[in-house]
Every structure is written in C-alpha cells, then in structure tokens.
Scaffold this active site. Structure first.
Site, short mmCIF file in Angstrom:
data_model
loop_
_atom_site.label_atom_id
_atom_site.label_comp_id
_atom_site.label_asym_id
_atom_site.label_seq_id
_atom_site.Cartn_x
_atom_site.Cartn_y
_atom_site.Cartn_z
N PHE A 97 -77.84 86.14 -2.89
CA PHE A 97 -79.21 85.80 -3.30
C PHE A 97 -79.35 84.35 -3.73
CE2 PHE A 97 -77.46 86.55 -7.56
CZ PHE A 97 -78.08 85.54 -8.28
N SER A 108 -70.13 87.95 -3.98
CA SER A 108 -69.23 88.14 -5.12
C SER A 108 -67.83 88.56 -4.64
CB SER A 108 -69.80 89.22 -6.05
OG SER A 108 -69.89 90.43 -5.34
N CYS A 155 -72.29 79.10 -7.22
CA CYS A 155 -70.85 79.39 -7.17
C CYS A 155 -70.04 78.14 -7.49
CB CYS A 155 -70.46 79.92 -5.80
SG CYS A 155 -70.68 78.69 -4.54
N LYS A 182 -77.97 89.13 7.81
CA LYS A 182 -78.34 90.16 6.82
C LYS A 182 -78.45 89.44 5.49
CE LYS A 182 -77.35 92.53 3.78
NZ LYS A 182 -78.03 92.39 2.45
P1 NAD Z 1 -73.24 90.19 -3.85
O1 NAD Z 1 -71.80 90.25 -3.51
O2 NAD Z 1 -73.80 91.22 -4.77
O3 NAD Z 1 -74.12 90.30 -2.49
C1 NAD Z 1 -73.84 89.51 -1.37
C2 NAD Z 1 -74.27 90.27 -0.12
O4 NAD Z 1 -73.51 91.48 -0.04
C3 NAD Z 1 -75.74 90.66 -0.12
O5 NAD Z 1 -76.26 90.46 1.16
C4 NAD Z 1 -75.72 92.13 -0.50
O6 NAD Z 1 -76.77 92.86 0.09
C5 NAD Z 1 -74.38 92.61 0.03
N1 NAD Z 1 -73.80 93.68 -0.78
C6 NAD Z 1 -73.93 93.84 -2.13
N2 NAD Z 1 -73.25 94.93 -2.53
C7 NAD Z 1 -72.70 95.47 -1.43
C8 NAD Z 1 -71.87 96.61 -1.20
N3 NAD Z 1 -71.50 97.41 -2.20
N4 NAD Z 1 -71.47 96.87 0.05
C9 NAD Z 1 -71.83 96.07 1.07
N5 NAD Z 1 -72.61 94.98 0.91
C10 NAD Z 1 -73.04 94.67 -0.32
O7 NAD Z 1 -73.53 88.72 -4.38
P2 NAD Z 1 -74.88 88.15 -5.00
O8 NAD Z 1 -75.07 88.72 -6.35
O9 NAD Z 1 -75.98 88.24 -4.01
O10 NAD Z 1 -74.50 86.59 -5.11
C11 NAD Z 1 -73.83 86.05 -6.21
C12 NAD Z 1 -72.33 85.97 -5.98
O11 NAD Z 1 -72.04 85.23 -4.80
C13 NAD Z 1 -71.59 85.26 -7.10
O12 NAD Z 1 -70.39 85.95 -7.36
C14 NAD Z 1 -71.31 83.88 -6.53
O13 NAD Z 1 -70.19 83.21 -7.08
C15 NAD Z 1 -71.07 84.22 -5.10
N6 NAD Z 1 -71.27 83.06 -4.24
C16 NAD Z 1 -70.17 82.46 -3.72
C17 NAD Z 1 -70.33 81.33 -2.94
C18 NAD Z 1 -69.14 80.65 -2.34
O14 NAD Z 1 -69.35 79.80 -1.49
N7 NAD Z 1 -67.92 80.98 -2.72
C19 NAD Z 1 -71.61 80.82 -2.68
C20 NAD Z 1 -72.70 81.47 -3.22
C21 NAD Z 1 -72.52 82.60 -4.00
#
Ligand code: NAD
Length: 495
Positions: free
Chosen positions: A149, A226, A281, A173
C-alpha cells in the site's frame, strides 16, 4: 458508493466475485469506495488475456516498445497532479510526499525508454573454426507484480516499466488499500499505444495472490511487501517453478558519529523518520547515537517536532499525513504505550495531539534509550515513531546494525571520510547512505536489501529488473563450408 474494478484487455471489468474490501480516506476515516476482489476465475481470465497478448507483444519491435514508453512518460508527466491527488486521497500522503513518490517512479519509465540499448545481447566470433556464439535476451511470458500500500504509484512502476519494455505481458495485483492509481496508469498506458491485454490489473486479496502463485501460465512474480508475506510468496512461487523476486520489511538504522554536523543529522532524522508518516521501507527507524552525540542530537530532533505540520493531503502546507488504517495507527501507537514498561524513555509522545480523531492520525513520537530485546527495537514499526539507541563506540554501532534481522537501508552521518568508507565496507545492509538518510538507488542502479529484507537473490528495477524479466538464449552457429557455396565473391573466402 464508488466501486473500483479490474482492468483487463484494455478496459474496466467489474468484479463478479461478490467480495469487496473498503477503501478509506485515511484523513477522514470515511469509506470512500469499495474495491472488488477477484475470484480464481477472474484471475484466470486475466491470465488468459495476457497470454494471448504476449504472442504479438513479444514480436513488437524494440523501437515500438520504446515509443510506447516515451509516450507513457509524457502522459504521466502531464497527469502528475491527478496521480498525486489519487495517491493522497487513498493513501493519505501529503502533496509533497505524493509528488516525491511519483518522481521516483517516473525514473523507472525513463530507464525503460532505453530498452533498445538494454536488450542488447553479446557475440563471440570464431570460437572455433567457422563457429560463432552469441546470446540474446527474450521475455518470459506472462509475469505478475504484487505490490504494497505504501507506494501505490512508484512500486508498480518499479516492476511493470521493465517487464513490459522487455516484451512480457503483465498482471498487476495492487494493494487493496489504495487500488485506484493502478487503474489510472492502465488508462494512460492504453493512451500511450500499449496494445490491449499487455497490462492488466486484477484487484484482490489472498485469493488472487494464491492463484497467481499457482497459475501454470505465470512465469514470474515480482513482490514487494512485508517480510512474512514476502517469505510466503518466495517459497510458494518457487515451489511452483516460478522465477520470484520478493522484497520484504525493514528496520533502518542511522548511525551518527560524534563528529557529525548535528543540525544536518537532526534535519535528516526528521525527514527520513517522519516523511510519509514513517510508512516507507527506507524510513529511518533507529538513530544510533555514538559516544555522547545523543546529548545534543536528541534535543535537536525533539525541538523540530512541534514545527512539523501534521494534516490531511488536501492541506498544501501539511508535511505529514495520517496512517493507512485505524488498526495500523493503533498498532503503531502501542509501541509508544509499551516503551516505558520496557525501560525506554518517551521524549515526544505523538498520542497527545489535537488532530481529528476520525482520521487515522498519529503525531510524531521520539523514544530514547531503546535497546535490542524491546519490541520498539526488534520489530518494524512502520509509523512516525523514531527511536534512539545509545552506544559507546563505532564498533558497537556496526555490531548493533549487523545483528538486526533486517538489512534494507542504513546511513552514517560523519565528517570523516575514512570512517564512512569503513562503514560501507563493514555494514551488512543492501543500501547505504553517507550523510544521505534514505539511499534509494536511482533507476539505473537496482534496489534491494539484505537478510530478512529480501528473499531470493534478485534485486528490483534497473539492470537487475531487466535480468529478472528476461531469459538468455545462447546460440552456437556454424555455416556450411563456404568453398561449397555457389556464390562467387570474387576473392578467396577465409574461415
Ligand atoms: P503486505 O505484505 O501486507 O501486503 C503486500 C501485498 O501482499 C498486498 O498486495 C497484499 O494484498 C498482499 N497480501 C497481504 N497479505 C497476504 C497474504 N496473507 N497472502 C497473500 N497475499 C497477501 O504489506 P503492506 O502492509 O501493504 O506494505 C507494507 C510493508 O511493505 C512493510 O513491511 C514495508 O517495509 C514493506 N515494503 C518493502 C519495500 C521494499 O522495497 N523492501 C518497499 C515498500 C514496502
């Protein structure tokens, strides 16, 4: 209530699953739209469309693909304000953060405009008598991107610009929390001349992600989110034979040596700790104060916080917006609540604020004397809470950073070039800043952390992105003995 659809085969397609998820305006707490969540059959339909589109898109010339990217770049620039507003209204970012996100995303389109150069292969003449060897890069087929997000415009651009330019067709997605920007990008790509079916958006949750991970016609999955989900995506996708790149969470340390410029370090800590409400991040989460520097640095940071204007993205003077959801805001606030019981010191408490309670606001917080073993140190907070860990020496600082499970970004603040060079040598982190708090590489390098911040070995965008979205074919060729040829060149041939 507005509903947010999928984008398949060059047009909007409403979801038929009957499942939806609310999209909030984080500044007011109101539900402003419902996004339809794809069923397995809806994902399958998008993949079938992308598979058909691949047949013609992979044959399109490099100059045609570059032309689409140049045109898309132009369109994104001319829709800059509209895109930033969409980011702001669904994510909550203030205008400067939304504009900054877009600028860093646009770099990736610029990079992909150079696709004719980036797709060059290699050639070795006469590896044996009359034998040549050369390699070419070819696209993979249908590839997918699953995005978080916190950067609804930039992170998709990290992926799809290179994926499409290299000749793949793409299924995005996006996060279900702020899905609208992806639809606007799809429209702009169509306007730029991208053939229907090359770029598709499937809105969804775990159901669609799991189908992407198991679908036999998806060749590769690019993920940012995450750490627990990145690990799941990597293990499931690779077990299903897919190429997967999966970037996870972070806990970024900013080491401040005693000789650092205190004002410069304090300004950097504030912008890198609280920008985008800490939901980055690459946000600085821990200030590692070496020697006695904390005695000057902590008051300098604290003095800046009352001046940081927190407010909605509709306020052009606001410098920090709300968090993404009420639940996330409450979770971030719980780290402040728990800190004194764990032995830390609250210097500035963001829970004490007069911000509109309906919105998901939390003002900036500063916690001192945070140590390993405390939740506020060990876990990714992902909010406007900056912590300070005091250490005696440079070696202690390096040990602290290297012992943390995450290794996304880090920074050192010092006037000593030798110390900075030693730090870049010693530190076990993927991206390092020297007096630069958020060292996100420009689009012609690549982005990636170490340790629990990445799964697999493929970094995102730049040269690593081109590698990820292509596979190499190596050709060894020999032509019939020219002396047997009926074509007379008028001089003797050599081999
Ligand atoms: P998230 O992991 O909750 O969601 C990311 C994606 O995965 C979304 O599209 C979501 O719909 C999907 N998702 C969520 N739960 C799922 C599940 N149980 N099974 C399958 N798919 C699932 O992350 P978020 O809260 O949207 O974003 C924040 C996180 O992303 C933070 O931890 C941040 O550090 C990380 N992030 C990392 C980077 C990087 O480059 N390393 C960049 C941006 C964000």
């Amino acid at each position: 209530m507005r509903s947010i659809d999928h984008w398949i085969n060059g047009t909007t397609v409403p979801s038929t699953s009957g499942n939806t998820s609310p999209v909030y305006n984080p500044a007011t707490g109101e539900v402003q739209a419902q996004v339809g969540l794809a069923s397995v059959a809806e994902v399958d339909n998008a993949v079938a469309v992308a598979k058909t589109a691949f047949k013609t898109w992979r044959s399109s010339s490099l100059s045609k693909r570059a032309e689409v990217m140049f045109k898309f770049h132009e369109l994104v620039l001319s829709h800059r304000v509209e895109i930033a507003e969409l980011v702001s209204i669904e994510h909550g970012k203030v205008p400067s953060d939304a504009a900054g996100e877009l600028a860093r995303g646009i770099e990736n389109i610029e990079f992909a405009c150079g696709i004719p150069q980036l797709m060059k292969g290699s050639y070795s003449e006469q590896v044996s008598t009359g034998v040549d060897v050369y390699s070419i890069k070819q696209p993979l087929g249908v590839v997918a991107g699953i995005t978080p997000f916190n950067f609804p415009a930039m992170v998709p651009m990290w992926m799809f610009a290179n994926a499409i330019a290299t000749g793949n067709t793409f299924i995005l997605k996006p996060s279900e929390k702020d899905p609208s920007v992806s639809m606007l990008m799809a429209q702009l790509l169509k306007e730029a001349g991208l053939p229907d079916g090359v770029f598709n958006v499937v809105q969804g949750d775990k159901v669609s992600v799991d189908r992407i991970l198991s679908h036999p016609d998806i060749a590769a999955v690019s993920f940012v989110g995450s750490t627990p989900i990145a690990k799941y995506i990597y293990s499931t996708g690779t077990a299903n034979g897919k190429r997967v790149q999966a970037l996870g969470g972070a806990k970024n340390h900013m080491v401040v040596l005693p000789d650092a410029d205190i004002d410069m370090a304090a300004d950097a800590a504030v912008s890198a700790g609280y920008g985008s409400a800490g939901e980055r991040c690459m946000a600085i989460s821990v200030v590692v104060a070496v020697g006695d520097v904390a005695d000057k640095l902590v008051p300098a940071i604290a003095a800046r916080l009352p001046k940081l204007k927190v407010g909605p993205g509709t306020d052009p003077t606001a410098e920090m917006g709300p968090l993404i959801t009420r639940e996330h805001r409450d979770k971030v606030a719980s780290y402040i609540t728990n800190a004194p019981g764990e032995g830390a010191t609250i210097v500035v408490d963001g829970r004490e604020n007069d911000l509109p309670q309906e919105g998901f606001f939390l003002a900036p917080s500063l916690i001192d004397n945070v140590k390993p073993g405390m939740k506020a140190y060990d876990e990714e907070i992902f909010g406007p809470v900056l912590t300070v860990t005091r250490v005696a020496t440079y070696e202690d600082a390096v040990q602290l950073v290297n012992d943390h499970q995450y290794g996304n970004g880090t920074a050192i603040f010092t006037r000593d070039g030798g110390a900075a060079r030693q730090f870049q040598f010693d530190i076990q982190v993927g991206m390092v800043g020297i007096n630069v708090p958020i060292p996100v590489p420009v689009a012609y390098y690549s982005f990636g952390g170490w340790k629990a911040s990445i799964f697999g070995d493929s970094n995102m965008y730049g040269p690593a992105g081109i590698e990820f979205f292509t596979r190499t074919k190596t050709i060894t060729s020999r032509w019939p003995d020219p002396s047997t040829s009926s074509v007379d060149l008028g001089f003797p041939r050599t081999r």
